[in-house]
Design an enzyme around this catalytic site. Structure first.
Site, short mmCIF file in Angstrom:
data_model
loop_
_atom_site.label_atom_id
_atom_site.label_comp_id
_atom_site.label_asym_id
_atom_site.label_seq_id
_atom_site.Cartn_x
_atom_site.Cartn_y
_atom_site.Cartn_z
N HIS A 69 41.10 4.75 0.32
CA HIS A 69 41.21 6.12 -0.19
C HIS A 69 41.20 7.06 1.00
CE1 HIS A 69 40.74 9.36 -3.19
NE2 HIS A 69 40.09 9.97 -2.21
N CYS A 70 42.27 7.84 1.12
CA CYS A 70 42.42 8.74 2.27
C CYS A 70 42.05 10.16 1.87
CB CYS A 70 43.86 8.69 2.79
SG CYS A 70 44.15 9.78 4.20
N PRO A 71 41.03 10.75 2.48
CA PRO A 71 40.66 12.13 2.12
C PRO A 71 41.68 13.16 2.57
CG PRO A 71 39.35 11.37 3.99
CD PRO A 71 40.13 10.18 3.51
N ASN A 75 44.09 11.20 -1.96
CA ASN A 75 44.62 10.18 -2.85
C ASN A 75 44.43 8.82 -2.20
OD1 ASN A 75 45.90 9.07 -5.10
ND2 ASN A 75 47.54 10.59 -5.07
#
Length: 353
Positions: A69-71, A75
């Site tokens: 999960h990439c902040p 997403n």
């Protein structure tokens, strides 16, 4: 050219953000009912986890071929947007390298005729631009400082994002994700710990870097497959990885240690009332903390010197009870004292595994 870099970077960035990774349909089950025994069940999504999928606590959905999960894109990076995300990681450093070249040449051009090298000092004549007949926009001190600061940002972005691109390409060329690389490492540790003599072979590696590359990058921009069924190498089972995950989950249950909460803990990241060392050694991770009340039972699976990670048992009487996972201070808990019968059961399970 710099505008072209900008357009391509933003296109892939927003594609990774808005296209999304693709989610396992709610209520999904495999076509053959007997295959359910090889899969984990997600109580949140009320469906089985398809091969290579994992549940994301931030997105609150099971993500197909989840990498992380990439902040920065708010997403997950997964099946549908893995290519766009990786292209963004490639184009951003290239654009920053180009911008760094422009900054360096601009500052060099502005200062070329304004620096006189004496025996004792270096003098910068910023008024030389007024006497220079060439159509050059003169630099002031603030513009020079801004350009130097922007150069530092460009170089820092090149190094940081470039390293992320290298990491992503390593896993793509082996047709893995970051999570699957971690699962493979744990599989080796489990086999070595129990001396089972088995050999774990990652089932989705096609044996060729080019074939693995084409699993993610295609001319149409749409990755191969449907995100639920995946081609496997010869000699591997469609559910080889999920079976290994079930073994690791069972192993974690066996190795976990039960603790009981001695005092309340509110679940804050840096608790002031739990000691100075606990306050300053809080885990630097996005994983949550769990609030504890006196008497709660926790199954701890790993820990640090002053913190532990585990699952809070909300209903210890029911099999497969819902648990909350997170970090909590060691100071708040004590190890439960098992009776001899329970200890023998745990030892017997370890030997059988």
């Amino acid at each position: 050219m710099l505008l072209n870099w900008t357009v391509m970077i933003l296109y892939n960035y927003f594609s990774a953000m808005f296209v999304g990774p693709g989610y396992v349909p709610l209520g999904w089950t495999p076509e053959k009912s007997q295959d359910c025994m090889y899969l984990q069940y997600c109580k949140v999504c009320q469906s089985y986890k398809a091969p290579r999928s994992h549940h994301c606590r931030k997105c609150n959905r099971c993500v197909m071929k989840m990498d992380h999960h990439c902040p920065w894109i708010n997403n997950c990076c997964g099946y549908q947007n893995h290519a766009s995300f990786t292209l963004f990681l490639l184009l951003a450093p290239l654009g920053c390298i180009h911008a760094s070249f422009i900054f360096v040449m601009t500052m060099y051009t502005q200062l070329y005729n304004r620096i006189s090298f004496g025996w004792s000092s270096v003098k910068i004549d910023m008024s030389a631009a007024k006497r220079d007949p060439r159509p050059i926009i003169p630099f002031g001190l603030s513009a020079f400082a801004a350009s130097l600061f922007a150069l530092g940002l460009a170089l820092g972005t090149t190094i940081a994002v470039g390293m992320l691109f290298i990491i992503q390409m390593k896993v793509i060329l082996t047709n893995k994700t970051s999570i699957e690389s971690w699962i493979e490492e744990k599989a080796k540790d489990r086999i070595q710990y129990y001396q089972t003599g088995e050999t774990f072979v990652f089932p989705y590696d096609m044996g060729s870097k080019w074939k693995n590359f084409k699993q993610v990058f295609t001319w149409s921009g749409i990755p191969e497959g449907d995100g639920l069924d995946w081609p496997v190498r010869d000699g591997c089972h469609q559910y080889s990885l999920t079976i290994e995950q079930l073994k690791q989950k069972a192993d974690k249950r066996v190795r976990s240690v039960r603790y009981r909460a001695l005092e309340d803990y509110s679940g804050v990241c840096c608790p002031v009332t739990k000691g100075v060392k606990t306050f300053f050694t809080t885990p630097c991770t996005e994983e949550p903390r769990i609030a504890l009340s006196k008497g709660d039972l926790i199954l701890a699976t790993r820990g640090l010197k002053h913190w532990m990670y585990g699952e809070k048992i909300l209903d210890s009487a029911a099999d497969g009870a819902i648990r909350e996972r997170g970090w909590f201070p060691r100071k708040c808990v004590e190890k439960c004292q098992y009776d001899s019968e329970t200890d023998q059961l745990v030892d017997g399970e370890k030997k059988n595994r």
